[in-house]
Design an enzyme around this catalytic site. Structure first.
Site, PDB file in Angstrom:
ATOM      1  N   LYS A  11       0.805  -1.218   0.000  1.00 29.36           N
ATOM      2  CA  LYS A  11       0.000   0.000   0.000  1.00 29.36           C
ATOM      3  C   LYS A  11       0.849   1.286   0.000  1.00 29.36           C
ATOM      4  CE  LYS A  11      -3.929  -2.098   2.394  1.00 29.36           C
ATOM      5  NZ  LYS A  11      -4.793  -1.989   3.592  1.00 29.36           N
ATOM      6  N   TYR A  51     -12.429  -2.208  -3.980  1.00 24.70           N
ATOM      7  CA  TYR A  51     -12.907  -2.341  -2.602  1.00 24.70           C
ATOM      8  C   TYR A  51     -14.435  -2.223  -2.499  1.00 24.70           C
ATOM      9  CZ  TYR A  51      -8.175  -2.267  -0.723  1.00 24.70           C
ATOM     10  OH  TYR A  51      -6.876  -2.580  -0.409  1.00 24.70           O
ATOM     11  N   ASN A 114      -1.851   0.238   6.944  1.00 24.18           N
ATOM     12  CA  ASN A 114      -1.269  -0.990   7.483  1.00 24.18           C
ATOM     13  C   ASN A 114      -0.359  -1.731   6.495  1.00 24.18           C
ATOM     14  OD1 ASN A 114      -3.089  -2.308   5.796  1.00 24.18           O
ATOM     15  ND2 ASN A 114      -4.530  -2.733   7.434  1.00 24.18           N
ATOM     16  N   HIS A 117      -2.165  -5.492   1.716  1.00 17.71           N
ATOM     17  CA  HIS A 117      -3.473  -6.140   1.548  1.00 17.71           C
ATOM     18  C   HIS A 117      -3.203  -7.549   1.060  1.00 17.71           C
ATOM     19  CE1 HIS A 117      -7.520  -6.978  -0.088  1.00 17.71           C
ATOM     20  NE2 HIS A 117      -6.846  -7.555  -1.060  1.00 17.71           N
ATOM     21  N   GLU A 128      -9.628 -10.922  -7.334  1.00 16.47           N
ATOM     22  CA  GLU A 128      -8.664  -9.838  -7.146  1.00 16.47           C
ATOM     23  C   GLU A 128      -7.496  -9.940  -8.117  1.00 16.47           C
ATOM     24  OE1 GLU A 128      -9.497  -8.798  -2.442  1.00 16.47           O
ATOM     25  OE2 GLU A 128      -7.686  -9.904  -2.951  1.00 16.47           O
TER      26      GLU A 128
END
Length: 140
Positions: A11, A51, A114, A117, A128
């Protein structure tokens, strides 16, 4: 245990801090192979489609904004039990709850930022992976 493929995203909080190599080393040390990889800059609309499962949740807009804030590295990891193994290597979503040595324990800045993913199930992984990669790009 079967050989699986799973999607991994490094990310913006991690790419901004130049952590791609350190994160990938953790995947490889855990026995996962990177069989496809590219650095992209998502638009907010592209992040929104990816998402969409979270569209009704209060953090959705903030998540999409964050994922479009800087480049990400999307990649496909392959290995025995790759989905569970990737999730173990990532650690808990909340870095305060993540086990020592996991990516999120070492690199995450917050619950929202964080660092990574990972797909949560084989069906999710298939969808995905297909969102970001064509079959020709999977070169395991």
């Amino acid at each position: 245990m079967a050989v699986e493929r799973t999607l991994s995203i490094i990310k913006p909080d991690a790419t901004n801090r130049n952590l791609t190599g350190k994160i990938n080393a953790k995947f490889e040390e855990a026995g996962l192979r990177i069989v496809a990889q590219k650095r992209i800059h998502l638009t907010k609309a592209q992040a929104g489609v990816f998402y969409a499962v979270h569209k009704e949740r209060p953090f959705y807009d903030e998540l999409c904004e964050f994922m479009a804030s800087a480049p990400v590295v999307v990649q496909v990891l392959e290995g025995e039990g790759a989905i569970a193994k990737n999730r173990d290597v990532m650690g808990a979503t909340n870095p305060a709850d993540a086990a020592p040595g996991t990516i999120r324990a070492e690199f995450a800045e917050s619950v929202g930022e964080n660092s990574v993913h990972g797909s949560d199930a084989p069906e999710t992984a298939a969808v995905e992976i297909a969102y970001f990669f064509s079959g020709l790009e999977l070169v395991g």
